[in-house]
Design a protein around this motif. Sequence first.
Motif, PDB file in Angstrom:
ATOM      1  N   THR A 125      -3.663 -37.369  11.192  1.00 56.97           N
ATOM      2  CA  THR A 125      -4.265 -36.397  11.614  1.00 56.97           C
ATOM      3  C   THR A 125      -5.988 -36.447  11.148  1.00 56.97           C
ATOM      4  O   THR A 125      -6.658 -36.199  12.088  1.00 56.97           O
ATOM      5  CB  THR A 125      -3.841 -35.124  10.508  1.00 56.97           C
ATOM      6  OG1 THR A 125      -2.389 -34.638  10.870  1.00 56.97           O
ATOM      7  CG2 THR A 125      -4.682 -33.846  10.786  1.00 56.97           C
ATOM      8  N   ASN A 140       2.617 -28.822  11.240  1.00 64.57           N
ATOM      9  CA  ASN A 140       3.253 -29.793  10.569  1.00 64.57           C
ATOM     10  C   ASN A 140       4.803 -29.450  10.338  1.00 64.57           C
ATOM     11  O   ASN A 140       5.129 -28.293   9.631  1.00 64.57           O
ATOM     12  CB  ASN A 140       2.603 -29.968   9.201  1.00 64.57           C
ATOM     13  CG  ASN A 140       1.315 -30.587   9.319  1.00 64.57           C
ATOM     14  OD1 ASN A 140       0.983 -31.250  10.219  1.00 64.57           O
ATOM     15  ND2 ASN A 140       0.208 -30.143   8.736  1.00 64.57           N
ATOM     16  N   SER A 142       7.819 -29.173   8.108  1.00 61.50           N
ATOM     17  CA  SER A 142       8.549 -29.125   6.760  1.00 61.50           C
ATOM     18  C   SER A 142       9.879 -29.025   6.876  1.00 61.50           C
ATOM     19  O   SER A 142      10.475 -29.322   7.759  1.00 61.50           O
ATOM     20  CB  SER A 142       7.790 -28.069   6.058  1.00 61.50           C
ATOM     21  OG  SER A 142       8.123 -28.131   4.593  1.00 61.50           O
ATOM     22  N   GLU A 164       3.444 -29.137   3.025  1.00 57.44           N
ATOM     23  CA  GLU A 164       3.065 -27.833   2.880  1.00 57.44           C
ATOM     24  C   GLU A 164       1.893 -27.729   2.156  1.00 57.44           C
ATOM     25  O   GLU A 164       0.970 -26.701   2.512  1.00 57.44           O
ATOM     26  CB  GLU A 164       4.244 -26.930   2.041  1.00 57.44           C
ATOM     27  CG  GLU A 164       5.509 -26.984   3.226  1.00 57.44           C
ATOM     28  CD  GLU A 164       6.627 -26.222   2.484  1.00 57.44           C
ATOM     29  OE1 GLU A 164       6.305 -25.514   1.421  1.00 57.44           O
ATOM     30  OE2 GLU A 164       7.502 -26.444   2.984  1.00 57.44           O
ATOM     31  N   THR A 167      -0.965 -28.877   4.321  1.00 48.84           N
ATOM     32  CA  THR A 167      -1.159 -27.731   5.289  1.00 48.84           C
ATOM     33  C   THR A 167      -2.252 -26.850   4.987  1.00 48.84           C
ATOM     34  O   THR A 167      -3.035 -26.545   5.622  1.00 48.84           O
ATOM     35  CB  THR A 167       0.174 -27.111   5.829  1.00 48.84           C
ATOM     36  OG1 THR A 167       1.086 -28.348   6.429  1.00 48.84           O
ATOM     37  CG2 THR A 167      -0.042 -26.057   6.625  1.00 48.84           C
ATOM     38  N   VAL A 181      -3.894 -24.518  11.197  1.00 47.84           N
ATOM     39  CA  VAL A 181      -3.024 -25.432  10.613  1.00 47.84           C
ATOM     40  C   VAL A 181      -1.731 -24.671  10.141  1.00 47.84           C
ATOM     41  O   VAL A 181      -2.021 -23.890   9.213  1.00 47.84           O
ATOM     42  CB  VAL A 181      -3.448 -26.436   9.616  1.00 47.84           C
ATOM     43  CG1 VAL A 181      -2.364 -27.339   9.515  1.00 47.84           C
ATOM     44  CG2 VAL A 181      -4.887 -26.813  10.211  1.00 47.84           C
ATOM     45  N   ASN A 182      -0.588 -24.827  10.533  1.00 48.56           N
ATOM     46  CA  ASN A 182       0.612 -24.325   9.884  1.00 48.56           C
ATOM     47  C   ASN A 182       1.863 -25.182   9.574  1.00 48.56           C
ATOM     48  O   ASN A 182       1.634 -26.091  10.313  1.00 48.56           O
ATOM     49  CB  ASN A 182       1.104 -22.921  10.883  1.00 48.56           C
ATOM     50  CG  ASN A 182       0.051 -22.063  10.677  1.00 48.56           C
ATOM     51  OD1 ASN A 182      -0.057 -21.134   9.825  1.00 48.56           O
ATOM     52  ND2 ASN A 182      -0.664 -21.901  11.744  1.00 48.56           N
ATOM     53  N   ALA A 183       2.903 -24.824   8.605  1.00 51.48           N
ATOM     54  CA  ALA A 183       3.909 -25.648   8.381  1.00 51.48           C
ATOM     55  C   ALA A 183       5.160 -24.754   9.144  1.00 51.48           C
ATOM     56  O   ALA A 183       5.276 -23.517   8.751  1.00 51.48           O
ATOM     57  CB  ALA A 183       4.122 -26.140   6.982  1.00 51.48           C
ATOM     58  N   THR A 239      -2.854 -19.018   9.892  1.00 50.00           N
ATOM     59  CA  THR A 239      -3.114 -20.173   9.725  1.00 50.00           C
ATOM     60  C   THR A 239      -2.883 -20.375   8.119  1.00 50.00           C
ATOM     61  O   THR A 239      -3.100 -19.454   7.329  1.00 50.00           O
ATOM     62  CB  THR A 239      -4.582 -20.576   9.844  1.00 50.00           C
ATOM     63  OG1 THR A 239      -4.751 -22.106   9.744  1.00 50.00           O
ATOM     64  CG2 THR A 239      -5.580 -19.817   9.215  1.00 50.00           C
ATOM     65  N   ARG A 242       3.434 -21.114   5.789  1.00 53.85           N
ATOM     66  CA  ARG A 242       4.542 -21.896   5.637  1.00 53.85           C
ATOM     67  C   ARG A 242       5.616 -20.752   6.555  1.00 53.85           C
ATOM     68  O   ARG A 242       5.790 -19.812   5.750  1.00 53.85           O
ATOM     69  CB  ARG A 242       5.149 -22.154   4.246  1.00 53.85           C
ATOM     70  CG  ARG A 242       6.565 -22.793   4.287  1.00 53.85           C
ATOM     71  CD  ARG A 242       7.239 -22.687   2.825  1.00 53.85           C
ATOM     72  NE  ARG A 242       8.506 -23.611   2.931  1.00 53.85           N
ATOM     73  CZ  ARG A 242       9.552 -22.881   3.261  1.00 53.85           C
ATOM     74  NH1 ARG A 242       9.780 -21.590   3.657  1.00 53.85           N
ATOM     75  NH2 ARG A 242      10.883 -23.569   3.251  1.00 53.85           N
TER      76      ARG A 242
END
Length: 251
Positions: A125, A140, A142, A164, A167, A181-183, A239, A242
Amino acid sequence: MSKIALVTGANRGLGRNTALSIARRGGDVVVAYRGNAEQAGEVVAEINALGQKAVALQLDMAQFEDFPRFAEALRASLRDIWGRDSFDHLVNNAGHGEFTPFALTTPAELDGLFDVHVKGVYFLTQTLLPLIADGGRIVNFSTGLTRFSAAGFSAYAAAKGAVEVLTRYLAQELGPRGITVNAVAPGAIETDFGGGVVRDNPDMNARYAGLTALGRVGLPDDIGPMVASLLSDDNRWVTGQRIEVSGGQAI
């Protein structure tokens, strides 16, 4: 103009499903793969058949020193295929599992997981950040195993726990560029993950199905479309989150 997504580990499993789901929603895809060029080529062909553009590029998430070379190959593909100098969405999916009890886990196994899932995601990244368009998306992968536990997955879950945390930090630091940006955290899924431990072991499959509110384990088609949806403008205000996609496992 179609958005361009880079999906790591896109030649098989959840990565393949995610790549095809993105294409079905009108997106173009860079199919990153580690070792199976034939599989990657098949995914590219399927995306092309859906009327979208795609290219396959080789990438080993554990070979950090090779990331600049990958970035240059990506830059060339963006220029030659799309006439662009950036892409829109990065999906950090590539990875592997270790199904080993805590007492038997070796330093090599732990290092291998953290190299791919944590350091690989971190430095890939970082390397690709100049190529990600403002207003872009990063997802991302997880795992549900960061919330509930299952014997044998302590090392894998620890690595994903680090993802996490990363993230949330990326969401904060990249927010000024409008990058979300999220997981995404799948539950038990029928893939070849961990040697197909959920898909091919009837007892384990039934055990996890019994722990899930919707009465079965997940399928790749339960995950890829959700990720593709998260990349859309409909989710532009999400954003640092998780998001578990487990059918209600262990609730």
